[in-house]
Design a protein around this motif. Structure first.
Motif, PDB file in Angstrom:
ATOM      1  N   ALA A 187       0.820  -1.217   0.000  1.00  0.00           N
ATOM      2  CA  ALA A 187       0.000   0.000   0.000  1.00  0.00           C
ATOM      3  C   ALA A 187       0.846   1.256   0.000  1.00  0.00           C
ATOM      4  O   ALA A 187       0.378   2.337  -0.401  1.00  0.00           O
ATOM      5  CB  ALA A 187      -0.939  -0.002   1.206  1.00  0.00           C
ATOM      6  N   MET A 188       2.096   1.166   0.418  1.00  0.00           N
ATOM      7  CA  MET A 188       2.985   2.322   0.370  1.00  0.00           C
ATOM      8  C   MET A 188       3.211   2.787  -1.066  1.00  0.00           C
ATOM      9  O   MET A 188       3.452   3.969  -1.312  1.00  0.00           O
ATOM     10  CB  MET A 188       4.324   1.982   1.019  1.00  0.00           C
ATOM     11  CG  MET A 188       4.247   1.683   2.509  1.00  0.00           C
ATOM     12  SD  MET A 188       5.882   1.456   3.263  1.00  0.00           S
ATOM     13  CE  MET A 188       6.371  -0.120   2.534  1.00  0.00           C
ATOM     14  N   GLU A 189       3.126   1.850  -2.001  1.00  0.00           N
ATOM     15  CA  GLU A 189       3.371   2.190  -3.401  1.00  0.00           C
ATOM     16  C   GLU A 189       2.241   3.009  -4.015  1.00  0.00           C
ATOM     17  O   GLU A 189       2.362   3.487  -5.149  1.00  0.00           O
ATOM     18  CB  GLU A 189       3.599   0.916  -4.210  1.00  0.00           C
ATOM     19  CG  GLU A 189       4.935   0.255  -3.922  1.00  0.00           C
ATOM     20  CD  GLU A 189       6.098   1.191  -4.192  1.00  0.00           C
ATOM     21  OE1 GLU A 189       6.327   1.536  -5.370  1.00  0.00           O
ATOM     22  OE2 GLU A 189       6.763   1.601  -3.223  1.00  0.00           O
ATOM     23  N   LEU A 190       1.141   3.198  -3.290  1.00  0.00           N
ATOM     24  CA  LEU A 190       0.061   4.043  -3.792  1.00  0.00           C
ATOM     25  C   LEU A 190       0.498   5.502  -3.907  1.00  0.00           C
ATOM     26  O   LEU A 190      -0.174   6.313  -4.560  1.00  0.00           O
ATOM     27  CB  LEU A 190      -1.150   3.929  -2.865  1.00  0.00           C
ATOM     28  CG  LEU A 190      -1.796   2.530  -2.792  1.00  0.00           C
ATOM     29  CD1 LEU A 190      -2.856   2.487  -1.700  1.00  0.00           C
ATOM     30  CD2 LEU A 190      -2.394   2.145  -4.140  1.00  0.00           C
ATOM     31  N   PHE A 191       1.646   5.844  -3.306  1.00  0.00           N
ATOM     32  CA  PHE A 191       2.171   7.210  -3.388  1.00  0.00           C
ATOM     33  C   PHE A 191       3.278   7.344  -4.431  1.00  0.00           C
ATOM     34  O   PHE A 191       3.854   8.424  -4.590  1.00  0.00           O
ATOM     35  CB  PHE A 191       2.719   7.636  -2.019  1.00  0.00           C
ATOM     36  CG  PHE A 191       1.683   7.715  -0.946  1.00  0.00           C
ATOM     37  CD1 PHE A 191       0.954   8.879  -0.756  1.00  0.00           C
ATOM     38  CD2 PHE A 191       1.411   6.618  -0.148  1.00  0.00           C
ATOM     39  CE1 PHE A 191      -0.021   8.947   0.227  1.00  0.00           C
ATOM     40  CE2 PHE A 191       0.435   6.677   0.840  1.00  0.00           C
ATOM     41  CZ  PHE A 191      -0.286   7.849   1.030  1.00  0.00           C
ATOM     42  N   ALA A 192       3.582   6.252  -5.135  1.00  0.00           N
ATOM     43  CA  ALA A 192       4.744   6.236  -6.020  1.00  0.00           C
ATOM     44  C   ALA A 192       4.691   7.298  -7.108  1.00  0.00           C
ATOM     45  O   ALA A 192       5.726   7.859  -7.485  1.00  0.00           O
ATOM     46  CB  ALA A 192       4.892   4.845  -6.647  1.00  0.00           C
ATOM     47  N   GLU A 193       3.493   7.591  -7.606  1.00  0.00           N
ATOM     48  CA  GLU A 193       3.385   8.519  -8.735  1.00  0.00           C
ATOM     49  C   GLU A 193       3.396   9.978  -8.314  1.00  0.00           C
ATOM     50  O   GLU A 193       3.562  10.863  -9.168  1.00  0.00           O
ATOM     51  CB  GLU A 193       2.096   8.222  -9.525  1.00  0.00           C
ATOM     52  CG  GLU A 193       2.027   6.820 -10.112  1.00  0.00           C
ATOM     53  CD  GLU A 193       3.169   6.558 -11.078  1.00  0.00           C
ATOM     54  OE1 GLU A 193       3.516   7.478 -11.853  1.00  0.00           O
ATOM     55  OE2 GLU A 193       3.728   5.450 -11.038  1.00  0.00           O
ATOM     56  N   VAL A 194       3.250  10.256  -7.035  1.00  0.00           N
ATOM     57  CA  VAL A 194       3.118  11.659  -6.628  1.00  0.00           C
ATOM     58  C   VAL A 194       4.216  12.139  -5.677  1.00  0.00           C
ATOM     59  O   VAL A 194       4.480  13.342  -5.606  1.00  0.00           O
ATOM     60  CB  VAL A 194       1.739  11.925  -5.974  1.00  0.00           C
ATOM     61  CG1 VAL A 194       0.630  11.710  -6.989  1.00  0.00           C
ATOM     62  CG2 VAL A 194       1.518  11.043  -4.749  1.00  0.00           C
ATOM     63  N   ARG A 195       4.848  11.246  -4.949  1.00  0.00           N
ATOM     64  CA  ARG A 195       5.900  11.715  -4.045  1.00  0.00           C
ATOM     65  C   ARG A 195       7.112  12.158  -4.870  1.00  0.00           C
ATOM     66  O   ARG A 195       7.401  11.591  -5.939  1.00  0.00           O
ATOM     67  CB  ARG A 195       6.301  10.616  -3.074  1.00  0.00           C
ATOM     68  CG  ARG A 195       6.918   9.417  -3.734  1.00  0.00           C
ATOM     69  CD  ARG A 195       7.279   8.345  -2.720  1.00  0.00           C
ATOM     70  NE  ARG A 195       7.650   7.121  -3.416  1.00  0.00           N
ATOM     71  CZ  ARG A 195       7.250   5.912  -3.082  1.00  0.00           C
ATOM     72  NH1 ARG A 195       6.463   5.741  -2.038  1.00  0.00           N
ATOM     73  NH2 ARG A 195       7.630   4.865  -3.773  1.00  0.00           N
ATOM     74  N   PRO A 196       7.839  13.148  -4.397  1.00  0.00           N
ATOM     75  CA  PRO A 196       9.012  13.616  -5.141  1.00  0.00           C
ATOM     76  C   PRO A 196      10.062  12.520  -5.277  1.00  0.00           C
ATOM     77  O   PRO A 196      10.306  11.759  -4.336  1.00  0.00           O
ATOM     78  CB  PRO A 196       9.538  14.775  -4.280  1.00  0.00           C
ATOM     79  CG  PRO A 196       8.371  15.209  -3.454  1.00  0.00           C
ATOM     80  CD  PRO A 196       7.571  13.968  -3.206  1.00  0.00           C
ATOM     81  N   ALA A 197      10.654  12.464  -6.441  1.00  0.00           N
ATOM     82  CA  ALA A 197      11.715  11.490  -6.656  1.00  0.00           C
ATOM     83  C   ALA A 197      12.980  11.919  -5.905  1.00  0.00           C
ATOM     84  O   ALA A 197      13.233  13.114  -5.715  1.00  0.00           O
ATOM     85  CB  ALA A 197      12.018  11.366  -8.148  1.00  0.00           C
TER      86      ALA A 197
END
Length: 553
Positions: A187-197
């Protein structure tokens, strides 16, 4: 030939067995050239020889960490770092202070919060909202199996009550189904597209900061347990290559390439190609990628560790949850067979007893298909191992990779784990003694930044099974303790074996690299409960001192 450096006046742990007394170690050209009785040292001393007076300290091979995340740990030290917080209130205050000091950062990122500081191990978004207002915050837990998010971060990711749990994770929810603020595993990967790289520069600075921290703990080599994209962690490979090119990578590193659990056997070709690309650099004494990391299950605190028996609820009743096997056991077996046949080492995350069995079954399948190999496959964590499986490590030539620091009573295990396991589960927690009695080969690692990377702190607990200052019985029973010689060997020669570096590191032996650590007072002269007093005085790589304690002179 006279020596460049002579270490004298202390005891010498050679990598196995009891330390030598009355011996001097000579170093020339970056390698150990002699280990001789003090009476024979005269011929090795020349006008340019540097004499290191140990003054009763212990000289040992440099420690090697067989399961660690240095770049991620270094990055966290440069971001919002919460591992020093004593409770939830202090953690929130640290977040607020970081936010105030860094108003230009679009997201507040970092980690280190402890599950045992929050009811049910799940901090809520409201705590973050009160501290920082409408700013996105995403913070990894100490064990990196959960993330804590603010409302702004949840909104940015487009998550709401209708968002389903992913197959490999779970969202903590409020009464109406809305995300409550804690996200476990996949479920942590639900932020993958929006958190800063993570920028390449930040990763590089994180690596150098981590190397500095680890050298101060006597660590001269490690196995990075996550190289590649996975688990929300920045791929550290570019940072390693940059440090290698710049001559800044002082330690030797084995990188475990991440096995993507959303992809099948078709990823093997890419893993082999990257292994060969790094090998072609001709710098395998500093960096290699001949290992693959396979995450078999989760962790017990959030009930994602794969168990043979069901977890219990708050009332002590059995549930229908036995944790998660992140990789289908049949696929796991086939993948390990293929990797073993290609000469690749497999590094398993296996925490629950079912995960341990599935990993051992995969190694057994590889042995049946390919015969004996020099893969040196190893299983890390091993929180619960069924009695029927401890002997299989030696039978299958699989290494038990121990995180010794965790083998003690503490809030996270006493409040979030043991109450939800079956009766008798405490006796199977981290069964180090059983593994040794059944002939298992041992290695050791920290999983830093999950917990401290200090090998001496971990060795203290391996020997006592009780954390310093804690009034408690040894976790799992006194019979699960390790002898001090065994614990030291795991962290030196044992991890060198796992890292395929036992031909030139992990021992104090003629011809071996002078990768050494000086520890005082000598742990072998201390009572077990006093081992916490031992500390690293200096660290040496290829005969050069790379760390000295501030008062070491």
């Amino acid at each position: 030939m006279t020596a460049d450096v002579l270490f004298t006046g202390g005891s010498v742990f050679t990598g196995t067995g009891s330390p030598l007394r009355g011996h001097t170690v000579a170093v020339t050209g970056g390698r150990i050239t002699a280990v001789v009785a003090d009476a024979e040292v005269g011929a090795l001393r020349g006008p340019g020889t540097r004499i290191v007076e140990l003054e009763g300290a212990l000289l040992a091979p440099g420690f090697q960490d067989a399961h660690i995340h240095p770049v991620g740990g270094g990055i966290e030290l440069l971001q919002c770092e919460l591992s020093s917080a004593a409770d939830a209130e202090e953690a929130v205050a640290l977040v607020a202070a970081y936010a105030e000091a860094n108003p230009e950062e679009p997201w507040i990122l970092g980690g280190g919060w402890s599950m045992d500081h929050y009811p049910g191990g799940a901090p809520t978004r409201g705590l973050l909202d009160a501290a920082v207002g409408d700013r996105p915050v995403l913070l990894m837990s100490r064990d990196h199996h959960s993330a804590w998010a603010s409302t702004a971060a949840i909104r940015a990711a487009g998550l709401d009550a209708a968002t389903p749990d992913p197959v490999d994770g779970r969202i903590e929810r409020e009464a109406d189904g809305s995300p409550a603020g804690t996200f476990h595993e996949g479920a942590m990967e639900l932020f993958a597209e929006v958190r800063p790289a993570t920028s390449e520069d930040l990763a590089y600075r994180g690596l150098l900061r981590a190397q500095e921290e680890l050298l101060a703990l006597g660590i001269t080599g490690w196995q990075d347990a996550m190289v590649g994209q996975g688990g929300g962690v920045h791929d550290p490979l570019a940072a390693y290559r940059r440090a290698l090119d710049a001559g800044e990578l002082k330690v030797h590193v084995v990188g475990s390439q991440w096995w993507r659990r959303d992809v099948g056997l078709e990823q093997i070709g890419g893993l082999l190609a990257l292994r060969d690309e790094i090998a072609a650099l001709g710098r395998e004494e500093r960096l290699s990628l001949a290992t693959v990391k396979m995450m078999v299950d989760g962790v017990a605190e959030n009930q994602t560790a794969a168990m043979l028996a069901p977890y219990r609820d708050h009332h002590g009743h059995d549930t229908d949850n036995r944790g998660l096997s992140f990789i289908d056991p049949e696929l796991l077996r086939e993948a390990v067979e293929r990797l073993d046949a290609e000469g690749v080492q497999v590094h398993f995350h296996a925490l629950g007893d079912r995960a341990v069995r599935e990993a051992l079954d995969a190694v057994a399948a590889a042995r049946a298909a390919n015969g004996p190999s020099d893969g040196r496959h190893h299983l890390a964590h091993l929180q619960i191992v069924d009695e029927a499986d401890t002997a299989r490590f030696a039978e299958l030539d699989a290494v038990a990779n121990l995180q010794m620091l965790w083998a003690t009573h503490e809030d996270q295990i006493d409040e979030l784990t043991l109450p939800f396991l079956q009766d008798g589960a405490e006796a199977r927690q981290y069964p180090f003694g059983d593994l040794v009695r059944d002939g298992a080969r041992l290695a050791a690692g920290s999983d830093w930044p999950v917990s401290t990377a200090d090998p001496l702190a971990a060795i203290h607990i391996a020997v006592t099974r009780v954390a310093p200052g804690l009034d408690a019985e040894p976790l799992g029973g006194a019979h699960q303790r390790l002898a001090l010689e065994t614990a030291f060997a795991a962290y030196t020669s044992g991890s060198a074996y796992v890292n395929h570096r036992d031909h030139d590191t992990g021992h104090v032996r003629e011809g071996y690299l002078a990768n050494l650590v000086v520890v005082a007072p000598d742990p072998f002269g201390l009572a077990p409960e006093e081992l916490q007093r031992a500390a690293v005085r200096s660290t040496w790589i290829e005969g050069e001192r790379v760390y000295a304690a501030p008062d070491a002179g």
